[in-house]
Design a protein around this motif. Structure first.
Motif, short mmCIF file in Angstrom:
data_model
loop_
_atom_site.label_atom_id
_atom_site.label_comp_id
_atom_site.label_asym_id
_atom_site.label_seq_id
_atom_site.Cartn_x
_atom_site.Cartn_y
_atom_site.Cartn_z
N ALA A 218 0.83 -1.20 0.00
CA ALA A 218 0.00 0.00 0.00
C ALA A 218 0.87 1.24 0.00
N GLN A 219 0.33 2.31 -0.56
CA GLN A 219 0.99 3.61 -0.51
C GLN A 219 0.18 4.53 0.39
N ASP A 220 0.63 5.71 0.58
CA ASP A 220 -0.06 6.65 1.46
C ASP A 220 -1.20 7.34 0.72
N GLU A 221 -2.10 6.53 0.17
CA GLU A 221 -3.24 7.04 -0.57
C GLU A 221 -4.44 6.16 -0.27
N GLU A 222 -5.61 6.76 -0.21
CA GLU A 222 -6.83 6.03 0.10
C GLU A 222 -7.06 4.88 -0.88
N ARG A 223 -6.75 5.08 -2.15
CA ARG A 223 -7.08 4.07 -3.17
C ARG A 223 -6.25 2.80 -3.03
N THR A 224 -5.15 2.83 -2.28
CA THR A 224 -4.33 1.63 -2.08
C THR A 224 -4.45 1.07 -0.66
N ARG A 225 -5.34 1.64 0.15
CA ARG A 225 -5.43 1.27 1.56
C ARG A 225 -5.84 -0.19 1.73
N TRP A 226 -6.50 -0.75 0.74
CA TRP A 226 -6.95 -2.14 0.86
C TRP A 226 -5.78 -3.12 0.94
N LYS A 227 -4.57 -2.68 0.56
CA LYS A 227 -3.41 -3.57 0.60
C LYS A 227 -2.70 -3.58 1.96
N ASN A 228 -3.23 -2.86 2.92
CA ASN A 228 -2.64 -2.87 4.26
C ASN A 228 -3.06 -4.14 5.00
N PHE A 229 -2.60 -5.28 4.53
CA PHE A 229 -2.97 -6.55 5.15
C PHE A 229 -2.25 -6.72 6.49
N ASP A 230 -2.93 -7.36 7.44
CA ASP A 230 -2.29 -7.73 8.70
C ASP A 230 -2.99 -8.97 9.25
#
Length: 513
Positions: free
Chosen positions: A184-196
């Motif tokens: 993910a990058q620091d943008e709303e459109r990539t927030r879905w990749k912040n897996f944990d």
């Protein structure tokens, strides 16, 4: 390198992934132990960093165990659809230079396994025994449970295109790029990749396809849990979201259409409140379909446009899409360029071939000529699509370059008509293709699969043509409609348009189309 060992120690009984609807699951402890032994057995068989294996299976409970094994010792893994014909499977196995192939009783059913036994390759069957194949459990038991794995670069997928325009192409990238472009990058459109570890990811597609391979692996690398459908069914998918608290789910547009066509009372049965991200890609999504999905699920749809080659990606979230309807987003990595036949960049709103600069490098395996065709003299690379940018840098896809219809010297991009016809209530699936016309070279035809085949008639054909003409210029619309029982689609959702077109073009002419 992801620390699968730490997941096995800190959460040994946690579910790494589960299968639906069979109910089988694999814990972190089991996944770590079995993938370790499989990896070690491959190394003991002579495979080394940079070598490869092939996986020829249905959506099998051991599928990702094999992928993890290859990943842990720096091997390429090539996933092959079990629906391919014997010659296609043989072609891929020989082309990718796999040194071992893993099969199952189901994938070998109705398949001439003698073709595999004639190849100089190690053959392993996962369930039971088969003449000419090693048994998988014996293969694992050939090494000690506490075997130490060699230090290597992470392995990665070595995927083949679905063959929508001809023979499948092997897409090979250096192992050093294995983990690039998925964060993910620091943008709303990539927030879905912040897996944990709290991520619960619903995998809806066949495992052999690139997106399930990559995104399931990325979720597990972060310690998240995957819910994997053995075969897509819209009600099963909705039930899985509610039953397992799914937070992320990935779709292709044909799945979204099937979800929308469920009766309202069926849709209302399920609590989908756990789902925070509904990601779609792989094929163009008609705007009307996406509007209805956002109205149902809320602004949780995230879209990306990319390819197995990973030369670039665009993406956008629901809020962006609602102000740029039909777009596939702005560049996420790489820079987008839209060029004409001379390679000159075009003004906003003008369709041309889409290229990316600044993305990853790849090769079409054993085909340097085709690799060169993917790059221009500036070093930019293309997926082979047509589209245009708006004044804000948002990209809109028009069609595949190979699907362009040239009628009377005018370029027609059939995707626009397909999107309109796809939402007609009588239509289950549609392909718009160019067919021979003596005067204009080609003319536009719609090939339609109906929801109710008994409704096929000249009157309905005329209605579909009129429906299309009510929205776009008549020159872009079909002049005729053929009804068929089924259209050929890959399990990934991609329409195999070359097979549709082959009905209308003599064999020699088909080469040019």
């Amino acid at each position: 390198m992801p620390d699968i060992e730490s997941f096995a120690k800190t959460n040994p009984d946690g579910v790494a992934y589960r299968m639906v609807p069979s109910g089988q699951w694999v814990t972190w402890k089991e996944l770590e132990q079995r993938s370790r032994q499989c990896a070690a057995a491959l190394v003991a068989s002579g495979l080394k960093e940079g070598d490869g294996i092939a996986i020829f299976l249905e959506n099998h409970v051991r599928y990702f165990e094999l992928i993890w094994a290859a990943f842990r010792v720096g091997l390429y893994y090539t996933t092959i659809s079990r629906h391919l014909k014997v010659d296609e499977v043989k072609y891929i196995l020989q082309d990718c230079d796999a040194q071992a192939v893993f099969c199952s009783r189901q994938s070998l059913q109705d398949f001439d396994a003698r073709v595999l036994t004639e190849l100089p390759i190690q053959r392993v069957v996962l369930d039971g025994r088969h003449a000419g194949f090693d048994n998988y459990e014996d293969f694992l038991a050939s090494v000690a449970p506490d075997v130490v794995l060699p230090a290597t670069l992470p392995g990665m997928d070595f995927c083949y295109s679905s063959g929508t325009t001809g023979l499948p192409k092997g897409i090979k990238r250096p192992l050093s790029d294995a983990n690039k472009f998925f964060a993910a990058q620091d943008e709303e459109r990539t927030r879905w990749k912040n897996f944990d570890h709290r991520t619960v990811y619903l995998s809806t597609a066949p495992f052999y396809h690139t997106a399930p391979v990559r995104w399931n692996m990325n979720v597990m690398k972060a310690g998240g849990s995957c819910v994997m459908l053995e075969k897509f069914d819209p009600l099963l998918a909705l039930d899985a979201i509610e039953s397992h608290g799914v937070t992320h789910a990935q779709w292709v547009p044909t799945m979204l259409i099937r979800l929308l066509r469920l009766p309202d009372e069926e849709k209302a049965r399920f609590d989908l409140s756990s789902m925070r991200f509904a990601i779609h890609a792989a094929a163009p999504c008609p705007a009307a379909v996406k509007e209805q999905m956002i109205a149902w699920w809320g602004p949780i749809l995230y879209e990306y446009y990319s390819g197995t080659e990973l030369v670039g990606r665009t993406s956008l979230d629901s809020q962006e899409w609602l102000t740029h309807k039909g777009s596939v987003g702005r560049a996420e990595f790489g820079q987008v360029h839209v060029v004409d036949e001379a390679g000159q960049e075009l003004a906003p709103g003008t369709p041309g071939v889409i290229y990316f600069s600044g993305g990853g490098r790849f090769d079409y395996h054993k085909d340097p000529a085709k690799t060169r065709q993917a790059y221009n003299d500036k070093g930019w690379a293309t997926y082979g699509d047509i589209g245009y940018l708006d004044e804000h840098g948002y990209l809109y896809l028009t069609d595949r370059l190979a699907n362009t219809i040239v009628s009377g010297g005018v370029n027609i991009y059939p995707q626009e008509a397909e999107n309109i016809l796809a939402i007609h209530p009588a239509v289950a699936d549609v392909a718009v293709v160019g067919v021979p016309n003596e005067e204009f070279g080609e003319e536009v035809k719609a090939v339609v699969q109906l929801r109710n085949p008994g409704e096929a008639s000249d009157a309905l054909a005329a209605e579909l043509i009129a429906h299309c003409r009510s929205s776009i210029s008549a020159i872009k619309c079909p002049r005729s409609v053929d009804f068929v029982s089924e259209l050929p689609r890959a399990e990934s959702g991609k329409l195999l348009k070359r097979l549709v077109k082959a009905r209308y073009w003599p064999e020699k002419s088909q080469i040019a189309h």
